[in-house]
Motif scaffolding. Sequence first.
Motif, PDB file in Angstrom:
ATOM      1  N   GLY A  68       0.999  -1.055  -0.008  1.00  0.00           N
ATOM      2  CA  GLY A  68       0.083  -0.041  -0.032  1.00  0.00           C
ATOM      3  C   GLY A  68       0.886   1.281   0.027  1.00  0.00           C
ATOM      4  O   GLY A  68       0.655   2.325  -0.591  1.00  0.00           O
ATOM      5  N   PHE A  69       1.954   1.165   0.957  1.00  0.00           N
ATOM      6  CA  PHE A  69       2.754   2.386   1.052  1.00  0.00           C
ATOM      7  C   PHE A  69       3.490   2.466  -0.410  1.00  0.00           C
ATOM      8  O   PHE A  69       3.859   3.646  -0.877  1.00  0.00           O
ATOM      9  N   VAL A  77       0.400   9.893  -3.453  1.00  0.00           N
ATOM     10  CA  VAL A  77      -0.931  10.481  -2.764  1.00  0.00           C
ATOM     11  C   VAL A  77      -0.801  10.379  -1.388  1.00  0.00           C
ATOM     12  O   VAL A  77      -1.631  10.197  -0.403  1.00  0.00           O
ATOM     13  N   LEU A  78       0.637  10.000  -0.777  1.00  0.00           N
ATOM     14  CA  LEU A  78       0.970   9.758   0.578  1.00  0.00           C
ATOM     15  C   LEU A  78       0.445  10.703   1.701  1.00  0.00           C
ATOM     16  O   LEU A  78       0.146  10.384   2.874  1.00  0.00           O
ATOM     17  N   GLY A  79       0.083  12.036   1.200  1.00  0.00           N
ATOM     18  CA  GLY A  79      -0.260  13.033   2.065  1.00  0.00           C
ATOM     19  C   GLY A  79      -1.940  13.262   2.004  1.00  0.00           C
ATOM     20  O   GLY A  79      -2.553  14.191   2.785  1.00  0.00           O
ATOM     21  N   ASP A  80      -2.767  12.643   1.083  1.00  0.00           N
ATOM     22  CA  ASP A  80      -3.984  12.647   0.889  1.00  0.00           C
ATOM     23  C   ASP A  80      -4.660  12.210   2.047  1.00  0.00           C
ATOM     24  O   ASP A  80      -4.612  11.441   2.736  1.00  0.00           O
ATOM     25  N   ALA A  81      -5.816  13.007   2.500  1.00  0.00           N
ATOM     26  CA  ALA A  81      -6.587  12.752   3.628  1.00  0.00           C
ATOM     27  C   ALA A  81      -7.202  11.540   3.644  1.00  0.00           C
ATOM     28  O   ALA A  81      -7.257  10.722   4.812  1.00  0.00           O
ATOM     29  N   SER A  86      -7.217   6.020   5.939  1.00  0.00           N
ATOM     30  CA  SER A  86      -7.183   4.513   5.581  1.00  0.00           C
ATOM     31  C   SER A  86      -5.883   3.812   6.443  1.00  0.00           C
ATOM     32  O   SER A  86      -5.981   2.825   7.010  1.00  0.00           O
ATOM     33  N   ILE A  87      -4.839   4.374   6.527  1.00  0.00           N
ATOM     34  CA  ILE A  87      -3.782   4.138   7.372  1.00  0.00           C
ATOM     35  C   ILE A  87      -4.075   4.022   8.849  1.00  0.00           C
ATOM     36  O   ILE A  87      -3.774   2.947   9.446  1.00  0.00           O
ATOM     37  N   GLY A 148     -12.548  13.308  -0.779  1.00  0.00           N
ATOM     38  CA  GLY A 148     -11.685  14.397  -0.632  1.00  0.00           C
ATOM     39  C   GLY A 148     -10.688  14.528  -1.619  1.00  0.00           C
ATOM     40  O   GLY A 148     -10.002  15.455  -2.162  1.00  0.00           O
ATOM     41  N   SER A 149     -10.502  13.296  -2.578  1.00  0.00           N
ATOM     42  CA  SER A 149      -9.385  13.005  -3.490  1.00  0.00           C
ATOM     43  C   SER A 149     -10.181  13.734  -4.792  1.00  0.00           C
ATOM     44  O   SER A 149     -11.248  13.807  -4.895  1.00  0.00           O
ATOM     45  N   THR A 150      -9.333  14.018  -5.814  1.00  0.00           N
ATOM     46  CA  THR A 150      -9.806  14.704  -6.921  1.00  0.00           C
ATOM     47  C   THR A 150     -10.293  13.564  -8.113  1.00  0.00           C
ATOM     48  O   THR A 150     -11.024  13.953  -8.894  1.00  0.00           O
ATOM     49  N   THR A 151     -10.094  12.367  -7.680  1.00  0.00           N
ATOM     50  CA  THR A 151     -10.364  11.135  -8.492  1.00  0.00           C
ATOM     51  C   THR A 151     -11.555  10.396  -7.838  1.00  0.00           C
ATOM     52  O   THR A 151     -11.863   9.414  -8.053  1.00  0.00           O
ATOM     53  N   GLY A 152     -11.860  10.830  -6.425  1.00  0.00           N
ATOM     54  CA  GLY A 152     -12.956  10.303  -5.668  1.00  0.00           C
ATOM     55  C   GLY A 152     -14.421  10.434  -6.303  1.00  0.00           C
ATOM     56  O   GLY A 152     -14.440  10.844  -7.032  1.00  0.00           O
ATOM     57  N   ALA A 153     -15.173   9.280  -5.788  1.00  0.00           N
ATOM     58  CA  ALA A 153     -16.597   9.270  -6.317  1.00  0.00           C
ATOM     59  C   ALA A 153     -17.399  10.542  -5.780  1.00  0.00           C
ATOM     60  O   ALA A 153     -17.291  11.031  -4.634  1.00  0.00           O
TER      61      ALA A 153
END
Length: 153
Positions: A68-69, A77-81, A86-87, A148-153
């Motif tokens: 995953g890392f 995307v390591l800094g994405d909320a 998830s971590i 919160g991601s730009t590619t999220g649903a």
Amino acid sequence: MAKFFLVLHVLAAVIAIGPVAVAASMFPPALRRAQAAPDDPAALTTLRTLNRICRVYAAVGLAVPAFGFATASALGVLGDAWLIVSIALTAVAAGVLALLILPAQDGAVAAAGTPGFGRVAPARIAMSTGVFNVLWAAVTIVMIVRPGSTTGA
């Protein structure tokens, strides 16, 4: 390279976490059966087998965050909320498994055949397992929806 790591991450999750979730969920009913028939060697064998599955696949499950890392790093995307959530959920699930479920299973297996065997609480193990499974469901949802991601649903 990101796709390769993602495939390994998903395969590791399916192959490692699935068996732990199922075997841990099967343990409390098997414990109840073993407590009801303390002289049944098959019941004890079932408990030992389920505990062993949980232990072995928990160790194999360490590959899930490793891949995953690697995936997150490759995707940047390591800094994405959503990933941080998830971590955190994964860490809590790992803690529940390592600190609650596995020691309780070990204690139940060790107590089998002793006068204290009937006092081992299957309900507590079942509750911890339920929390573990809900945490993994939440991780799966966060990984798919990626709020919160730009590619999220």
